[in-house]
Scaffold this motif. Structure first.
Motif, mmCIF file in Angstrom:
data_model
loop_
_atom_site.group_PDB
_atom_site.id
_atom_site.type_symbol
_atom_site.label_atom_id
_atom_site.label_comp_id
_atom_site.label_asym_id
_atom_site.label_seq_id
_atom_site.Cartn_x
_atom_site.Cartn_y
_atom_site.Cartn_z
ATOM 1 N N ASN A 142 43.394 72.328 39.143
ATOM 2 C CA ASN A 142 41.725 73.061 39.246
ATOM 3 C C ASN A 142 41.218 72.020 39.957
ATOM 4 N N LEU A 143 41.381 72.080 40.728
ATOM 5 C CA LEU A 143 40.405 70.883 42.054
ATOM 6 C C LEU A 143 38.930 71.094 42.074
ATOM 7 N N PRO A 144 38.807 72.152 41.877
ATOM 8 C CA PRO A 144 36.892 71.536 41.761
ATOM 9 C C PRO A 144 36.343 70.956 40.129
ATOM 10 N N LEU A 145 37.515 71.512 39.116
ATOM 11 C CA LEU A 145 37.611 70.365 38.280
ATOM 12 C C LEU A 145 37.586 68.996 37.862
ATOM 13 N N THR A 146 38.856 69.269 38.866
ATOM 14 C CA THR A 146 39.402 67.619 39.168
ATOM 15 C C THR A 146 38.056 66.760 40.559
ATOM 16 N N ARG A 147 37.279 67.345 41.095
ATOM 17 C CA ARG A 147 36.183 66.362 42.001
ATOM 18 C C ARG A 147 34.993 66.651 41.186
ATOM 19 N N ARG A 148 35.024 67.474 39.753
ATOM 20 C CA ARG A 148 33.586 66.741 39.509
ATOM 21 C C ARG A 148 34.330 65.740 38.466
ATOM 22 N N VAL A 149 35.682 65.403 37.909
ATOM 23 C CA VAL A 149 35.797 64.284 37.470
ATOM 24 C C VAL A 149 35.773 62.975 37.326
ATOM 25 N N VAL A 150 36.373 63.977 38.734
ATOM 26 C CA VAL A 150 36.407 62.008 39.517
ATOM 27 C C VAL A 150 34.282 61.434 40.072
ATOM 28 N N GLN A 151 34.414 62.341 40.203
ATOM 29 C CA GLN A 151 32.755 62.098 40.762
ATOM 30 C C GLN A 151 32.240 61.134 39.299
ATOM 31 N N LYS A 152 32.497 61.626 38.370
ATOM 32 C CA LYS A 152 31.534 61.013 37.460
ATOM 33 C C LYS A 152 32.311 59.894 36.995
ATOM 34 N N LEU A 153 33.859 59.905 36.979
ATOM 35 C CA LEU A 153 34.747 58.504 36.865
ATOM 36 C C LEU A 153 33.947 57.660 38.027
ATOM 37 N N ALA A 154 33.750 57.509 39.143
ATOM 38 C CA ALA A 154 33.397 56.864 39.907
ATOM 39 C C ALA A 154 31.855 56.229 40.031
ATOM 40 N N GLU A 155 30.918 57.042 38.986
ATOM 41 C CA GLU A 155 30.365 55.988 38.840
ATOM 42 C C GLU A 155 30.930 54.340 38.512
ATOM 43 N N ARG A 156 31.431 54.165 37.512
ATOM 44 C CA ARG A 156 32.638 52.506 37.332
ATOM 45 C C ARG A 156 32.967 52.466 38.935
ATOM 46 N N ARG A 157 32.529 51.241 39.134
ATOM 47 C CA ARG A 157 33.369 50.568 40.273
ATOM 48 C C ARG A 157 34.703 49.878 40.039
ATOM 49 N N ASP A 158 34.965 49.809 38.861
ATOM 50 C CA ASP A 158 36.213 48.852 38.693
ATOM 51 C C ASP A 158 37.815 50.270 38.495
ATOM 52 N N LEU A 159 37.751 51.097 39.380
ATOM 53 C CA LEU A 159 38.915 52.101 39.035
ATOM 54 C C LEU A 159 39.624 52.773 40.371
#
Length: 128
Positions: A82-99
């Motif tokens: 599910n690419l649309p959901l994956t994009r949203r998950v990546v955006q949320k996780l990307a709030e961190r700068r250490d991944l």
């Protein structure tokens, strides 16, 4: 098409800590095997799993990841169709700068830089 992103986090990172910010936007459910399903209403879910034995065979890949994050990172896999959901998950996780993310398709970047590419190219399919 099912695909996997490998996410590298600082050493000792627990899946609960990595997934905690996702609770704000998604329904999270623990799996029987230590993973977490990530769901949104009306969409196919995706799975985040701890992967302490990430099989990264290319030494250059390991060097690239450790340059970004340091030695002995914790690895997780995000299995998705599910690419649309994956994009949203990546955006949320990307709030961190250490991944760091390894797309398994030749892209290894800090997750926040990968998220910027997704924002700039909303229809981009990194799997191709």
């Amino acid at each position: 098409m099912t695909d996997t992103l490998t996410i590298a986090a600082p050493p000792g990172e627990l899946i609960e800590v990595l997934a905690a910010p996702l609770r704000e936007m998604f329904q999270l459910t623990r799996t029987d095997f230590g993973g977490i399903t990530i769901a949104a209403p009306g969409e196919r879910w995706i799975v985040l799993n701890p992967n302490p034995y990430a099989e990264i065979e290319d030494p250059d890949t390991v060097l690239t990841i450790t340059r970004f994050i340091g030695a002995a990172p914790s690895f997780f896999t995000l299995t998705t169709s599910n690419l649309p959901l994956t994009r949203r998950v990546v955006q949320k996780l990307a709030e961190r700068r250490d991944l760091v993310v390894d797309t398994q398709h030749g892209i290894i970047l800090p997750l926040h830089e990968f998220a910027e590419l997704i924002r700039a190219r909303p229809t981009w399919d990194w799997r191709r």
